[in-house]
Design a protein around this motif. Structure first.
Motif, PDB file in Angstrom:
ATOM      1  N   ALA A  19       0.830  -1.209   0.000  1.00  0.00           N
ATOM      2  CA  ALA A  19       0.000   0.000   0.000  1.00  0.00           C
ATOM      3  C   ALA A  19       0.861   1.254   0.000  1.00  0.00           C
ATOM      4  O   ALA A  19       0.598   2.198  -0.761  1.00  0.00           O
ATOM      5  CB  ALA A  19      -0.937  -0.012   1.207  1.00  0.00           C
ATOM      6  N   VAL A  20       1.898   1.283   0.823  1.00  0.00           N
ATOM      7  CA  VAL A  20       2.765   2.465   0.882  1.00  0.00           C
ATOM      8  C   VAL A  20       3.528   2.639  -0.425  1.00  0.00           C
ATOM      9  O   VAL A  20       3.643   3.758  -0.939  1.00  0.00           O
ATOM     10  CB  VAL A  20       3.729   2.372   2.089  1.00  0.00           C
ATOM     11  CG1 VAL A  20       4.808   3.444   2.025  1.00  0.00           C
ATOM     12  CG2 VAL A  20       2.950   2.478   3.391  1.00  0.00           C
ATOM     13  N   THR A  53      11.284   6.312  -8.603  1.00  0.00           N
ATOM     14  CA  THR A  53      10.396   5.267  -9.127  1.00  0.00           C
ATOM     15  C   THR A  53      11.096   3.915  -9.136  1.00  0.00           C
ATOM     16  O   THR A  53      10.521   2.898  -8.736  1.00  0.00           O
ATOM     17  CB  THR A  53       9.901   5.633 -10.532  1.00  0.00           C
ATOM     18  OG1 THR A  53       9.185   6.865 -10.464  1.00  0.00           O
ATOM     19  CG2 THR A  53       9.012   4.556 -11.110  1.00  0.00           C
ATOM     20  N   GLY A  54      12.330   3.875  -9.578  1.00  0.00           N
ATOM     21  CA  GLY A  54      13.088   2.624  -9.618  1.00  0.00           C
ATOM     22  C   GLY A  54      13.322   2.047  -8.238  1.00  0.00           C
ATOM     23  O   GLY A  54      13.179   0.835  -8.027  1.00  0.00           O
ATOM     24  N   LEU A  55      13.661   2.901  -7.267  1.00  0.00           N
ATOM     25  CA  LEU A  55      13.886   2.419  -5.907  1.00  0.00           C
ATOM     26  C   LEU A  55      12.594   1.872  -5.290  1.00  0.00           C
ATOM     27  O   LEU A  55      12.601   0.821  -4.652  1.00  0.00           O
ATOM     28  CB  LEU A  55      14.454   3.543  -5.037  1.00  0.00           C
ATOM     29  CG  LEU A  55      15.901   3.932  -5.327  1.00  0.00           C
ATOM     30  CD1 LEU A  55      16.289   5.172  -4.524  1.00  0.00           C
ATOM     31  CD2 LEU A  55      16.843   2.778  -5.014  1.00  0.00           C
ATOM     32  N   VAL A  56      11.509   2.584  -5.489  1.00  0.00           N
ATOM     33  CA  VAL A  56      10.230   2.123  -4.943  1.00  0.00           C
ATOM     34  C   VAL A  56       9.792   0.831  -5.633  1.00  0.00           C
ATOM     35  O   VAL A  56       9.256  -0.075  -4.995  1.00  0.00           O
ATOM     36  CB  VAL A  56       9.157   3.222  -5.057  1.00  0.00           C
ATOM     37  CG1 VAL A  56       7.795   2.703  -4.641  1.00  0.00           C
ATOM     38  CG2 VAL A  56       9.537   4.423  -4.208  1.00  0.00           C
ATOM     39  N   ALA A  57      10.048   0.734  -6.920  1.00  0.00           N
ATOM     40  CA  ALA A  57       9.646  -0.459  -7.675  1.00  0.00           C
ATOM     41  C   ALA A  57      10.382  -1.712  -7.198  1.00  0.00           C
ATOM     42  O   ALA A  57       9.840  -2.819  -7.298  1.00  0.00           O
ATOM     43  CB  ALA A  57       9.869  -0.251  -9.166  1.00  0.00           C
ATOM     44  N   ALA A  61       7.293  -4.348  -6.543  1.00  0.00           N
ATOM     45  CA  ALA A  61       7.061  -5.547  -7.366  1.00  0.00           C
ATOM     46  C   ALA A  61       7.016  -6.829  -6.524  1.00  0.00           C
ATOM     47  O   ALA A  61       6.049  -7.593  -6.621  1.00  0.00           O
ATOM     48  CB  ALA A  61       8.108  -5.645  -8.473  1.00  0.00           C
ATOM     49  N   PRO A  62       8.013  -7.098  -5.673  1.00  0.00           N
ATOM     50  CA  PRO A  62       7.902  -8.324  -4.876  1.00  0.00           C
ATOM     51  C   PRO A  62       6.781  -8.261  -3.837  1.00  0.00           C
ATOM     52  O   PRO A  62       6.141  -9.280  -3.553  1.00  0.00           O
ATOM     53  CB  PRO A  62       9.273  -8.473  -4.205  1.00  0.00           C
ATOM     54  CG  PRO A  62       9.967  -7.185  -4.354  1.00  0.00           C
ATOM     55  CD  PRO A  62       9.326  -6.465  -5.505  1.00  0.00           C
ATOM     56  N   ALA A  63       6.515  -7.078  -3.290  1.00  0.00           N
ATOM     57  CA  ALA A  63       5.444  -6.973  -2.292  1.00  0.00           C
ATOM     58  C   ALA A  63       4.092  -7.297  -2.916  1.00  0.00           C
ATOM     59  O   ALA A  63       3.300  -8.053  -2.345  1.00  0.00           O
ATOM     60  CB  ALA A  63       5.419  -5.568  -1.683  1.00  0.00           C
ATOM     61  N   CYS A  64       3.826  -6.747  -4.095  1.00  0.00           N
ATOM     62  CA  CYS A  64       2.540  -7.007  -4.753  1.00  0.00           C
ATOM     63  C   CYS A  64       2.442  -8.454  -5.222  1.00  0.00           C
ATOM     64  O   CYS A  64       1.380  -9.073  -5.120  1.00  0.00           O
ATOM     65  CB  CYS A  64       2.338  -6.043  -5.914  1.00  0.00           C
ATOM     66  SG  CYS A  64       2.017  -4.348  -5.362  1.00  0.00           S
ATOM     67  N   ALA A  65       3.549  -9.007  -5.712  1.00  0.00           N
ATOM     68  CA  ALA A  65       3.532 -10.400  -6.167  1.00  0.00           C
ATOM     69  C   ALA A  65       3.269 -11.350  -5.001  1.00  0.00           C
ATOM     70  O   ALA A  65       2.439 -12.262  -5.102  1.00  0.00           O
ATOM     71  CB  ALA A  65       4.850 -10.751  -6.856  1.00  0.00           C
ATOM     72  N   PHE A 119      -2.712   4.638  -9.103  1.00  0.00           N
ATOM     73  CA  PHE A 119      -1.902   4.105  -8.001  1.00  0.00           C
ATOM     74  C   PHE A 119      -2.607   4.300  -6.658  1.00  0.00           C
ATOM     75  O   PHE A 119      -2.591   3.417  -5.802  1.00  0.00           O
ATOM     76  CB  PHE A 119      -0.524   4.778  -7.955  1.00  0.00           C
ATOM     77  CG  PHE A 119       0.440   4.242  -8.965  1.00  0.00           C
ATOM     78  CD1 PHE A 119       0.933   2.945  -8.878  1.00  0.00           C
ATOM     79  CD2 PHE A 119       0.876   5.034 -10.011  1.00  0.00           C
ATOM     80  CE1 PHE A 119       1.836   2.456  -9.800  1.00  0.00           C
ATOM     81  CE2 PHE A 119       1.778   4.558 -10.937  1.00  0.00           C
ATOM     82  CZ  PHE A 119       2.262   3.265 -10.836  1.00  0.00           C
ATOM     83  N   LEU A 120      -3.221   5.462  -6.469  1.00  0.00           N
ATOM     84  CA  LEU A 120      -3.910   5.718  -5.203  1.00  0.00           C
ATOM     85  C   LEU A 120      -5.120   4.813  -5.035  1.00  0.00           C
ATOM     86  O   LEU A 120      -5.440   4.402  -3.912  1.00  0.00           O
ATOM     87  CB  LEU A 120      -4.310   7.181  -5.103  1.00  0.00           C
ATOM     88  CG  LEU A 120      -3.148   8.174  -4.963  1.00  0.00           C
ATOM     89  CD1 LEU A 120      -3.679   9.581  -4.740  1.00  0.00           C
ATOM     90  CD2 LEU A 120      -2.203   7.775  -3.840  1.00  0.00           C
ATOM     91  N   CYS A 121      -5.801   4.494  -6.126  1.00  0.00           N
ATOM     92  CA  CYS A 121      -6.938   3.563  -6.042  1.00  0.00           C
ATOM     93  C   CYS A 121      -6.478   2.192  -5.575  1.00  0.00           C
ATOM     94  O   CYS A 121      -7.111   1.566  -4.712  1.00  0.00           O
ATOM     95  CB  CYS A 121      -7.649   3.457  -7.390  1.00  0.00           C
ATOM     96  SG  CYS A 121      -8.582   4.932  -7.826  1.00  0.00           S
ATOM     97  N   VAL A 122      -5.374   1.716  -6.109  1.00  0.00           N
ATOM     98  CA  VAL A 122      -4.839   0.416  -5.688  1.00  0.00           C
ATOM     99  C   VAL A 122      -4.411   0.477  -4.220  1.00  0.00           C
ATOM    100  O   VAL A 122      -4.705  -0.430  -3.436  1.00  0.00           O
ATOM    101  CB  VAL A 122      -3.668  -0.018  -6.593  1.00  0.00           C
ATOM    102  CG1 VAL A 122      -2.982  -1.262  -6.046  1.00  0.00           C
ATOM    103  CG2 VAL A 122      -4.149  -0.250  -8.009  1.00  0.00           C
ATOM    104  N   ALA A 123      -3.734   1.569  -3.835  1.00  0.00           N
ATOM    105  CA  ALA A 123      -3.286   1.714  -2.448  1.00  0.00           C
ATOM    106  C   ALA A 123      -4.470   1.745  -1.481  1.00  0.00           C
ATOM    107  O   ALA A 123      -4.375   1.237  -0.360  1.00  0.00           O
ATOM    108  CB  ALA A 123      -2.447   2.982  -2.291  1.00  0.00           C
ATOM    109  N   ALA A 124      -5.587   2.301  -1.921  1.00  0.00           N
ATOM    110  CA  ALA A 124      -6.771   2.374  -1.066  1.00  0.00           C
ATOM    111  C   ALA A 124      -7.449   1.020  -0.900  1.00  0.00           C
ATOM    112  O   ALA A 124      -8.068   0.754   0.130  1.00  0.00           O
ATOM    113  CB  ALA A 124      -7.764   3.383  -1.639  1.00  0.00           C
TER     114      ALA A 124
END
Length: 161
Positions: A19-20, A53-57, A61-65, A119-124
């Motif tokens: 979410a973050v 963006t790259g650092l957050v990704a 990516a692993p968190a969402c997977a 992105f905010l919709c997914v985070a919500a």
């Protein structure tokens, strides 16, 4: 950085991490939209936004997977991974097409703002997801007299023999 991102995901709660990270990616998109709208986007700011963006990704990516794997029963994980890949690929194609329409009709800043909103919709939604419960470990029957070794018992009850 992928190794560090994966280690961070293993150490932090998955739902919170996903979410973050989605919210931060949305924030980056909104900042980009504002810079484009006010004609302040330059190479340096673009490189900083790309680096963030790259650092957050590397965490996202692993968190969402892994969060996706937690949402289905263990027997369905391979199918969930395949479906997730299809949805991701379709999203990349459809997203680019929608961005092209948005840029052509509303402008570049609007396309970035719509991306930030997605992105905010997914985070919500992430906090409301309920992971499936793991199967309980098999119960162990006390050893029979004279055998000395425990007997695994199916989760549905004691064996009939």
């Amino acid at each position: 950085m992928g190794l560090l991102g994966g280690a961070a995901v293993d150490a932090w709660p998955r739902k919170l991490t996903a979410a973050v990270s989605q919210a931060v990616l949305g924030l980056v998109a909104f900042v980009t939209a504002a810079l484009v709208a006010f004609d302040l986007l330059n190479v340096v700011s673009l490189m900083v936004l790309a680096a963030v963006t790259g650092l957050v990704a590397t965490v996202d990516a692993p968190a969402c997977a892994l969060l996706g794997n937690d949402l289905v029963p263990p027997d369905d994980v391979p199918s969930a991974i395949a479906l997730g890949s299809v949805v991701s690929s379709a999203g990349r194609l459809i997203g680019v097409a929608c961005a092209g329409v948005a840029v052509g009709t509303l402008g570049t800043a609007a396309a970035y703002a719509a991306n930030g909103l997605s992105f905010l919709c997914v985070a919500a939604v992430i906090p409301f997801l309920r992971p499936t419960r793991a199967r309980p470990p098999p119960r162990i029957r006390p050893p029979r007299a004279g055998t000395g070794s425990p007997v695994p018992v199916p989760a549905t009850g004691w064996p009939s023999s």
